[in-house]
Design a protein around this motif. Structure first.
Motif, PDB file in Angstrom:
ATOM      1  N   UNK A 231      30.114  42.231   8.000  1.00 49.33           N
ATOM      2  CA  UNK A 231      28.680  42.286   7.713  1.00 49.33           C
ATOM      3  C   UNK A 231      27.889  41.200   8.422  1.00 49.33           C
ATOM      4  N   UNK A 232      28.470  39.999   8.530  1.00 54.06           N
ATOM      5  CA  UNK A 232      27.681  38.842   8.957  1.00 54.06           C
ATOM      6  C   UNK A 232      28.184  38.136  10.218  1.00 54.06           C
ATOM      7  N   UNK A 233      29.421  38.360  10.630  1.00 55.38           N
ATOM      8  CA  UNK A 233      29.999  37.505  11.663  1.00 55.38           C
ATOM      9  C   UNK A 233      30.514  38.243  12.903  1.00 55.38           C
TER      10      UNK A 233
ATOM     11  N   UNK B 292      20.042  47.559  10.072  1.00 54.30           N
ATOM     12  CA  UNK B 292      21.009  48.662  10.171  1.00 54.30           C
ATOM     13  C   UNK B 292      21.967  48.478  11.337  1.00 54.30           C
ATOM     14  N   UNK B 293      22.002  47.277  11.865  1.00 57.78           N
ATOM     15  CA  UNK B 293      22.818  46.958  13.031  1.00 57.78           C
ATOM     16  C   UNK B 293      23.695  45.760  12.674  1.00 57.78           C
ATOM     17  N   UNK B 294      24.985  46.005  12.491  1.00 54.47           N
ATOM     18  CA  UNK B 294      25.908  44.920  12.151  1.00 54.47           C
ATOM     19  C   UNK B 294      26.389  44.197  13.403  1.00 54.47           C
ATOM     20  N   UNK B 295      26.654  42.880  13.287  1.00 49.63           N
ATOM     21  CA  UNK B 295      26.492  42.046  12.102  1.00 49.63           C
ATOM     22  C   UNK B 295      25.033  41.659  11.871  1.00 49.63           C
ATOM     23  N   UNK B 296      24.722  41.315  10.627  1.00 46.11           N
ATOM     24  CA  UNK B 296      23.365  40.897  10.264  1.00 46.11           C
ATOM     25  C   UNK B 296      23.223  39.431  10.642  1.00 46.11           C
ATOM     26  N   UNK B 297      22.557  39.177  11.740  1.00 45.17           N
ATOM     27  CA  UNK B 297      22.377  37.815  12.245  1.00 45.17           C
ATOM     28  C   UNK B 297      20.941  37.371  12.012  1.00 45.17           C
TER      29      UNK B 297
ATOM     30  N   UNK C 292      18.591  36.330  13.828  1.00 48.84           N
ATOM     31  CA  UNK C 292      17.533  36.826  14.709  1.00 48.84           C
ATOM     32  C   UNK C 292      17.068  38.223  14.296  1.00 48.84           C
ATOM     33  N   UNK C 293      17.930  38.976  13.603  1.00 49.10           N
ATOM     34  CA  UNK C 293      17.546  40.314  13.150  1.00 49.10           C
ATOM     35  C   UNK C 293      16.726  40.262  11.866  1.00 49.10           C
TER      36      UNK C 293
END
Length: 742
Positions: A654-656, A732-737, A739-740
């Motif tokens: 999800x995040x990395x 809706x674009x993984x990972x959730x960074x 900048x998004x």
């Protein structure tokens, strides 16, 4: 002393060997004098041809034995295209190096230097000079090549047939949702790099220590490619330092090591570098276009999933991605399509919960979005659309305690305390959000064999050619064997990871406990039956007129159920029968007549809380609660560990994790652990795991469903949904960074 072990939190029987260094991995077998070392040279370009090779300077180094390239591949490496490994797409074979001068992907192996030391082989690799003809016509980046998407010749799992009229139902729906969900490529990064050690025997036979999830798969591969007999190629893999799918198919270091050993008639060790671990296999980048229609009261009217995923130019790889959209919820109008996009990359490879973790991520985020549009709590929305049967296959579930997963998970998490509106909860500078998702994974059983030997000293040895990739196979099989025969745990030994052992499928798909466990139970029941038969024949035996249901095997003894003080120890039975040992060898098969009438799945409910820094956009996962219904749990401690590892990986997804592709050169530019981000301890906070009681008499004789994959499924979606609840912004674009989110 109790001999009831199934369901108990038994510590790993192989734990001491692992923490003391006694456990040997593929690169650690230094059992041959004069072993040589192979170092792989990787291509700096992604597409083109090698036009010239100069190895003279490398070969001039004292101690360098050979440099293998496409120009001097031995004749016996005959590239048999008839080989089919257990995990290959239909009509596929693993990539084989040095087949010709063509470069098909970045970091493709193009040479193998063999020397008397590793350091010398590595140094000599820098002295080889290659010239290339670079093909500038690169196909890189799935989003840039959707116009080249095609329907594959076949699917690993057939795409669910449409039902109803999804488009018409969507057009009439009061609530409508359409969105694209994407995740990029992700790479396996197990602690143990891929390695093969080949011991070349005086009789020209090979003993091969390979990092693999199936010694029989690796053996079948080298037999087919090099024309060897079963007796000439023994494959051993007693311990695997993580694999997660990377070890399902034979990787190229196995081919190179066997080729070099046979040509040079020397033992050799080939270990890939961490960077080279990014040169084969990955979870494919995938774009899912989801369309959902629902009535004003939240009942699903239509579900459409059109998916695009990447594959290589030389092989068609597919996953079961879209079917989850028609399986998780009750909807009479569904439609799916799945196309693949050939790119200049290596063929993707199964990666923990392949297809499931991808497909469930998209549909669970889309369901969440639809619930918000309908003004219905996301958990309540899922209960409104609860599937009482598998509509994809029109079958009842063998068991399904998902409602109880929802209830227990929500209660533990405190879901009822959650404020419904996004951005409604703050703690200092942090926006707090809660999200949830459903998880599911197949509960399968495969054919397998197991062998058992019970000796006069009361010791039991059971074996099967399965693997233990860290999941605890050694321990769980020991528990099943000990309880079945009523022996103390310390009197039982389970052996695995050797191609001379009885047949077992590759370890993957969460089917090992069900598959090998059923075989172990069956073979121990066979031994039990033989012991009982011997006990009945003893002079003046108290068991002479007893039936199977009249006796109990426990604490190393056989006793009458209604007279527990009437017993023989099993060693007494052996001695009085003048038997030094009892052997049994059985084949366990799924009961297809029974199983095919049901849909068999593990289910879960995942709840997550995140804190998002309003200024910086950084996301922290405060806590996760996951409730899992997985049938009978063999070992609660190891099962928890498996699910915990899956949750950590779900947080990572999800995040990395993101394999960043430079489309100008078709290379993953962060191909090392310094730049390929994974969670560290500071990223993981509270994780609560609940095992919901579930009884299933259909899935297999043990009633187990497996927990290897289910832990990761749904986690990324729950976190993405929590981020929306915290911030009011959908990513809706993984990972959730950050900048998004900014």
């Amino acid at each position: 002393m109790s001999t009831e072990y199934i369901g108990k939190p038994i510590s790993r029987v192989d734990g001491r060997a692992k923490v003391t260094g006694q456990a040997k991995y593929a690169a650690e077998f230094n059992v041959a004098a004069g072993i040589t070392y192979g170092y792989v040279v990787s291509s700096p370009i992604a597409k083109g041809k090698i036009t010239a090779v100069n190895t003279r300077q490398a070969l001039s180094q004292k101690g360098v034995l050979q440099v293998f390239t496409h120009e001097n591949v031995p004749d016996f490496a005959w590239f048999d295209r008839s080989y089919k490994d257990q995990d290959a797409p239909k009509d596929g074979s693993p990539f084989r190096p040095f087949q010709n001068n063509e470069i098909q992907f970045s970091l493709q192996p193009i040479a193998l230097v063999v020397a008397e030391t590793f350091e010398l082989a590595r140094y000599a690799s820098t002295l080889i000079h290659f010239e290339y003809e670079i093909d500038e016509n690169l196909q890189s980046g799935i989003e840039l090549n959707l116009d080249k998407a095609k329907k594959p010749k076949s699917y690993k799992v057939p795409v669910t047939k449409p039902r109803g009229d999804a488009q018409k139902a969507f057009d009439k729906s009061a609530i409508q949702h359409q969105a694209d969900y994407f995740h990029g490529s992700e790479h396996h990064n197990p602690m143990e790099m891929h390695a093969t050690t080949v011991i070349y025997g005086d009789d020209d036979k090979l003993t091969i220590y390979d990092k693999t999830q199936s010694v029989l798969n690796s053996q079948s591969y080298v037999k087919s490619v090099f024309g060897l007999s079963t007796d000439e190629a023994r494959v051993i893999s007693p311990f695997v330092g993580g694999a997660f799918g990377a070890g399902l198919r034979p990787q190229y270091q196995l081919y190179l090591a066997v080729m070099a050993a046979m040509e040079l008639k020397r033992s050799i060790k080939v270990v890939l570098t961490r960077q080279q671990m990014f040169s084969f296999g990955h979870r494919p980048a995938t774009l899912q276009k989801i369309t959902i229609g629902a009535s004003a009261d939240g009942k699903l009217q239509a579900v459409i999933n059109n998916t695009f995923s990447e594959t290589s130019q030389f092989e068609e790889y597919t996953e079961n991605i879209v079917n989850w959209s028609g399986f998780l919820y009750n909807c009479q109008n569904v439609s799916f399509s799945h196309k693949i996009v050939p790119l200049d990359v290596y063929t993707p490879l199964d990666m923990r919960a392949p297809g499931g973790v991808t497909g469930v991520y998209a549909i669970e985020c889309a369901i969440d979005e639809t619930a918000y549009k309908a003004g219905i709590d996301p958990l309540e929305f899922r209960l409104i659309n609860y599937a009482e049967k598998d509509l994809n296959d029109d079958l009842p579930f063998s068991s399904k305690e998902l409602r109880e997963c929802y209830r227990q998970g929500a209660e533990k998490f405190g879901w009822d305390q959650r404020k419904a509106e996004p951005r409604a909860t703050r703690k200092g500078n942090y926006l707090i959000g809660s999200g949830m998702a459903t998880g599911a994974w197949e509960a399968q059983q495969m054919p397998a064999r197991a062998k058992a030997m019970f000796t006069i000293d009361g010791k039991l040895t059971v074996s099967s050619a399965t693997a233990d990739i860290g999941t605890g196979t050694y321990t769980s099989m020991t528990q099943i064997a000990a309880e079945t025969l009523g022996l103390p745990l310390e009197d039982v030994q389970f052996k695995l990871g050797d191609s001379v052992m009885p047949m077992a499928p590759l370890q993957g798909g969460s089917w090992t406990a069900a598959t090998i466990g059923s075989a172990v139970k069956l073979v121990c029941d066979d031994v039990k039956g033989k012991l009982f038969k011997m006990a009945r024949k003893l002079p003046n035996s108290p068991f002479a007129d007893a039936d199977d249901e009249d006796v109990i095997f426990a604490n190393g003894s056989i006793s009458l159920k209604d007279k527990p003080d009437v017993y023989y120890t099993l060693t007494e039975v052996m001695k009085m029968s003048e038997a030094n040992y009892i052997e049994a060898d059985v084949t366990s098969l799924p009961n297809m007549l029974k199983q095919k009438k049901y849909s068999r799945y593990t289910h879960s409910a995942v709840f997550a809380e995140v804190a998002v820094d309003e200024d910086l956009g950084t996301v922290h996962v405060n806590r996760v609660v996951t409730a899992v219904a997985a049938g009978r749990i063999i070992n609660t401690k190891m099962a928890r560990s498996q699910v915990l590892g899956g949750v950590v990986w779900g947080i990572s997804m999800a995040l990395h994790e993101d394999s960043v592709m430079d489309n100008n050169i078709a290379r993953f530019i962060n191909h090392d652990l310094a730049e390929y981000h994974v969670p560290v301890n500071a990223d993981i906070k509270d994780v609560d795991i609940i095992f919901v009681e579930e009884h299933d008499e259909v899935v297999n004789p043990l009633g187990v469903k497996g927990v290897g994959e289910i832990g990761i499924v749904g986690v990324a979606a729950a976190i993405a949904n929590a981020v929306y609840h915290a911030t009011g912004k959908r990513v809706r674009d993984l990972p959730i960074q950050l900048n998004k989110l900014m």
